[in-house]
Motif scaffolding. Structure first.
Motif, PDB file in Angstrom:
ATOM      1  N   LYS A  15       0.850  -1.184   0.000  1.00  0.00           N
ATOM      2  CA  LYS A  15       0.000   0.000   0.000  1.00  0.00           C
ATOM      3  C   LYS A  15       0.886   1.235   0.000  1.00  0.00           C
ATOM      4  O   LYS A  15       1.922   1.261   0.662  1.00  0.00           O
ATOM      5  CB  LYS A  15      -0.909  -0.006   1.218  1.00  0.00           C
ATOM      6  N   PRO A  16       0.455   2.248  -0.748  1.00  0.00           N
ATOM      7  CA  PRO A  16       1.252   3.474  -0.748  1.00  0.00           C
ATOM      8  C   PRO A  16       1.248   4.133   0.624  1.00  0.00           C
ATOM      9  O   PRO A  16       0.260   4.076   1.342  1.00  0.00           O
ATOM     10  CB  PRO A  16       0.548   4.353  -1.780  1.00  0.00           C
ATOM     11  N   ASP A  17       2.370   4.715   0.953  1.00  0.00           N
ATOM     12  CA  ASP A  17       2.506   5.444   2.210  1.00  0.00           C
ATOM     13  C   ASP A  17       3.105   6.796   1.862  1.00  0.00           C
ATOM     14  O   ASP A  17       4.327   6.962   1.836  1.00  0.00           O
ATOM     15  CB  ASP A  17       3.414   4.684   3.182  1.00  0.00           C
ATOM     16  N   LEU A  18       2.237   7.747   1.552  1.00  0.00           N
ATOM     17  CA  LEU A  18       2.715   9.062   1.131  1.00  0.00           C
ATOM     18  C   LEU A  18       3.564   9.748   2.178  1.00  0.00           C
ATOM     19  O   LEU A  18       4.400  10.582   1.858  1.00  0.00           O
ATOM     20  CB  LEU A  18       1.531   9.955   0.748  1.00  0.00           C
ATOM     21  N   ASP A  19       3.394   9.380   3.449  1.00  0.00           N
ATOM     22  CA  ASP A  19       4.218   9.983   4.491  1.00  0.00           C
ATOM     23  C   ASP A  19       5.692   9.598   4.349  1.00  0.00           C
ATOM     24  O   ASP A  19       6.561  10.263   4.924  1.00  0.00           O
ATOM     25  CB  ASP A  19       3.696   9.610   5.869  1.00  0.00           C
ATOM     26  N   PHE A 110      -8.572   9.711  -6.912  1.00  0.00           N
ATOM     27  CA  PHE A 110      -7.748   9.531  -8.097  1.00  0.00           C
ATOM     28  C   PHE A 110      -6.396   8.887  -7.781  1.00  0.00           C
ATOM     29  O   PHE A 110      -5.461   8.956  -8.581  1.00  0.00           O
ATOM     30  CB  PHE A 110      -7.532  10.874  -8.808  1.00  0.00           C
ATOM     31  N   GLY A 111      -6.269   8.239  -6.624  1.00  0.00           N
ATOM     32  CA  GLY A 111      -5.033   7.563  -6.252  1.00  0.00           C
ATOM     33  C   GLY A 111      -4.550   6.580  -7.307  1.00  0.00           C
ATOM     34  O   GLY A 111      -3.354   6.541  -7.617  1.00  0.00           O
ATOM     35  N   PRO A 112      -5.435   5.770  -7.894  1.00  0.00           N
ATOM     36  CA  PRO A 112      -4.982   4.828  -8.928  1.00  0.00           C
ATOM     37  C   PRO A 112      -4.373   5.508 -10.160  1.00  0.00           C
ATOM     38  O   PRO A 112      -3.688   4.865 -10.943  1.00  0.00           O
ATOM     39  CB  PRO A 112      -6.262   4.067  -9.296  1.00  0.00           C
ATOM     40  N   SER A 113      -4.624   6.806 -10.323  1.00  0.00           N
ATOM     41  CA  SER A 113      -4.064   7.539 -11.454  1.00  0.00           C
ATOM     42  C   SER A 113      -2.625   7.986 -11.209  1.00  0.00           C
ATOM     43  O   SER A 113      -1.934   8.383 -12.137  1.00  0.00           O
ATOM     44  CB  SER A 113      -4.906   8.784 -11.752  1.00  0.00           C
ATOM     45  N   LEU A 114      -2.181   7.951  -9.943  1.00  0.00           N
ATOM     46  CA  LEU A 114      -0.827   8.404  -9.598  1.00  0.00           C
ATOM     47  C   LEU A 114       0.213   7.396 -10.077  1.00  0.00           C
ATOM     48  O   LEU A 114       0.064   6.195  -9.874  1.00  0.00           O
ATOM     49  CB  LEU A 114      -0.689   8.602  -8.095  1.00  0.00           C
ATOM     50  N   LEU A 115       1.262   7.872 -10.714  1.00  0.00           N
ATOM     51  CA  LEU A 115       2.363   7.013 -11.149  1.00  0.00           C
ATOM     52  C   LEU A 115       3.540   7.152 -10.196  1.00  0.00           C
ATOM     53  O   LEU A 115       3.946   6.192  -9.553  1.00  0.00           O
ATOM     54  CB  LEU A 115       2.798   7.373 -12.567  1.00  0.00           C
ATOM     55  N   CYS A 116       4.117   8.341 -10.110  1.00  0.00           N
ATOM     56  CA  CYS A 116       5.304   8.529  -9.271  1.00  0.00           C
ATOM     57  C   CYS A 116       5.499   9.994  -8.940  1.00  0.00           C
ATOM     58  O   CYS A 116       4.868  10.870  -9.520  1.00  0.00           O
ATOM     59  CB  CYS A 116       6.545   7.979  -9.976  1.00  0.00           C
ATOM     60  N   SER A 117       6.388  10.222  -8.002  1.00  0.00           N
ATOM     61  CA  SER A 117       6.865  11.562  -7.666  1.00  0.00           C
ATOM     62  C   SER A 117       8.374  11.489  -7.657  1.00  0.00           C
ATOM     63  O   SER A 117       8.942  10.418  -7.399  1.00  0.00           O
ATOM     64  CB  SER A 117       6.377  11.987  -6.278  1.00  0.00           C
ATOM     65  N   LEU A 118       9.033  12.591  -7.945  1.00  0.00           N
ATOM     66  CA  LEU A 118      10.491  12.567  -7.889  1.00  0.00           C
ATOM     67  C   LEU A 118      11.033  13.894  -7.385  1.00  0.00           C
ATOM     68  O   LEU A 118      10.395  14.928  -7.518  1.00  0.00           O
ATOM     69  CB  LEU A 118      11.094  12.198  -9.243  1.00  0.00           C
ATOM     70  N   VAL A 119      12.221  13.805  -6.801  1.00  0.00           N
ATOM     71  CA  VAL A 119      12.976  14.975  -6.355  1.00  0.00           C
ATOM     72  C   VAL A 119      14.342  14.871  -7.017  1.00  0.00           C
ATOM     73  O   VAL A 119      14.962  13.807  -7.020  1.00  0.00           O
ATOM     74  CB  VAL A 119      13.102  15.017  -4.813  1.00  0.00           C
ATOM     75  N   SER A 120      14.804  15.982  -7.599  1.00  0.00           N
ATOM     76  CA  SER A 120      16.029  15.978  -8.403  1.00  0.00           C
ATOM     77  C   SER A 120      17.252  16.460  -7.621  1.00  0.00           C
ATOM     78  O   SER A 120      17.142  17.328  -6.755  1.00  0.00           O
ATOM     79  CB  SER A 120      15.848  16.888  -9.624  1.00  0.00           C
ATOM     80  N   PHE A 121      18.394  15.907  -8.015  1.00  0.00           N
ATOM     81  CA  PHE A 121      19.692  16.244  -7.433  1.00  0.00           C
ATOM     82  C   PHE A 121      20.704  16.397  -8.565  1.00  0.00           C
ATOM     83  O   PHE A 121      20.537  15.821  -9.640  1.00  0.00           O
ATOM     84  CB  PHE A 121      20.166  15.126  -6.499  1.00  0.00           C
ATOM     85  N   LEU A 134       7.585   5.469  -6.139  1.00  0.00           N
ATOM     86  CA  LEU A 134       6.551   4.731  -6.868  1.00  0.00           C
ATOM     87  C   LEU A 134       5.297   4.659  -5.999  1.00  0.00           C
ATOM     88  O   LEU A 134       5.298   3.979  -4.967  1.00  0.00           O
ATOM     89  CB  LEU A 134       7.020   3.315  -7.191  1.00  0.00           C
ATOM     90  N   TYR A 135       4.263   5.333  -6.417  1.00  0.00           N
ATOM     91  CA  TYR A 135       3.054   5.418  -5.606  1.00  0.00           C
ATOM     92  C   TYR A 135       2.464   4.035  -5.306  1.00  0.00           C
ATOM     93  O   TYR A 135       2.147   3.717  -4.177  1.00  0.00           O
ATOM     94  CB  TYR A 135       2.016   6.312  -6.306  1.00  0.00           C
ATOM     95  N   LYS A 136       2.306   3.221  -6.328  1.00  0.00           N
ATOM     96  CA  LYS A 136       1.631   1.931  -6.150  1.00  0.00           C
ATOM     97  C   LYS A 136       2.461   0.919  -5.360  1.00  0.00           C
ATOM     98  O   LYS A 136       1.934  -0.059  -4.850  1.00  0.00           O
ATOM     99  CB  LYS A 136       1.233   1.355  -7.502  1.00  0.00           C
ATOM    100  N   ARG A 137       3.744   1.132  -5.240  1.00  0.00           N
ATOM    101  CA  ARG A 137       4.622   0.219  -4.504  1.00  0.00           C
ATOM    102  C   ARG A 137       4.990   0.757  -3.121  1.00  0.00           C
ATOM    103  O   ARG A 137       5.432   0.006  -2.260  1.00  0.00           O
ATOM    104  CB  ARG A 137       5.912  -0.038  -5.288  1.00  0.00           C
ATOM    105  N   GLY A 138       4.900   2.070  -2.949  1.00  0.00           N
ATOM    106  CA  GLY A 138       5.278   2.665  -1.669  1.00  0.00           C
ATOM    107  C   GLY A 138       6.776   2.632  -1.429  1.00  0.00           C
ATOM    108  O   GLY A 138       7.215   2.614  -0.286  1.00  0.00           O
ATOM    109  N   THR A 139       7.555   2.648  -2.520  1.00  0.00           N
ATOM    110  CA  THR A 139       9.018   2.559  -2.414  1.00  0.00           C
ATOM    111  C   THR A 139       9.697   3.616  -3.283  1.00  0.00           C
ATOM    112  O   THR A 139       9.086   4.187  -4.185  1.00  0.00           O
ATOM    113  CB  THR A 139       9.514   1.169  -2.868  1.00  0.00           C
ATOM    114  N   PHE A 140      10.969   3.828  -3.002  1.00  0.00           N
ATOM    115  CA  PHE A 140      11.813   4.752  -3.764  1.00  0.00           C
ATOM    116  C   PHE A 140      12.853   3.974  -4.549  1.00  0.00           C
ATOM    117  O   PHE A 140      13.212   2.862  -4.182  1.00  0.00           O
ATOM    118  CB  PHE A 140      12.585   5.684  -2.814  1.00  0.00           C
ATOM    119  N   TYR A 141      13.366   4.603  -5.586  1.00  0.00           N
ATOM    120  CA  TYR A 141      14.552   4.096  -6.272  1.00  0.00           C
ATOM    121  C   TYR A 141      15.294   5.281  -6.896  1.00  0.00           C
ATOM    122  O   TYR A 141      14.677   6.313  -7.197  1.00  0.00           O
ATOM    123  CB  TYR A 141      14.203   3.043  -7.336  1.00  0.00           C
TER     124      TYR A 141
END
Length: 185
Positions: A15-19, A110-121, A134-141
């Motif tokens: 489950k996604p965990d936006l926090d 509209f949660g199912p419509s979310l793909l991802c969020s990113l922060v740039s460096f 990754l919204y649907k996975r609740g993980t970062f890469y």
């Protein structure tokens, strides 16, 4: 999970965990100390836009909330990107705004419509990196693009090692999909 799912080896999706996004400011400090990659002040949210007045109103409200710090663009895959700009040292504010966009979409159904969020460096040598949620996975890469749609996999793996324990990282490398041309990267 039912017994048939267990028998067939199926697992429930995470489950996604936006926090989890709120762990990014701390991870940014760790990343900069270990690799020299500093926040650029750019972050974005990707989603598949829906038809209808409810979605249009929500999208308009989100843009009004963020004001002139947000730009909208579409990619060639049918996704809409909202690029948010902040000062490079305002990672916490950037993350709060990305969280607000994601939460607004999620709470409006509209949660199912979310793909991802990113922060740039980026670093002074021109290396670029995005920490992708990754919204649907609740993980970062980590995603480190090079020219000609190639990836700096060595940097991505180095960042994974640096941020283990700081962020919930995606364990399956096959899910580290490239986000070529993502706004802000």
């Amino acid at each position: 999970m039912g017994w048939l799912d267990a028998l067939l080896g199926r697992a429930k999706p995470a489950k996604p965990d936006l926090d989890a996004l709120f762990a990014l400011p701390s991870a940014a400090v760790t990343l900069q100390a270990a690799t020299g990659l500093a926040p650029t002040g750019l972050g974005s949210v990707s989603f598949r836009a829906a038809e209808g007045a409810a979605f249009a109103t929500l999208e308009r409200d989100v843009k009004a909330l963020l004001g002139d710090r947000v730009e909208e663009s579409d990619d060639g895959y049918g996704y809409t990107w909202l690029l948010v700009r902040r000062e490079p040292d305002a990672v916490s504010d950037l993350v709060t705004e990305l969280h607000a966009v994601n939460s607004s979409l999620e709470s409006a159904g509209f949660g199912p419509s979310l793909l991802c969020s990113l922060v740039s460096f980026a670093d002074p040598d021109g290396r670029r990196l995005a920490l992708v949620y990754l919204y649907k996975r609740g993980t970062f890469y980590p995603f480190a693009p090079l020219k000609e749609q190639k990836r700096d996999t060595a940097l991505e793996l180095q960042v994974r090692g640096v941020l283990e324990g700081e962020l919930p990282l995606e364990a399956e490398l096959t899910r580290w999909f490239p986000v070529w041309g993502a706004p802000g990267l």
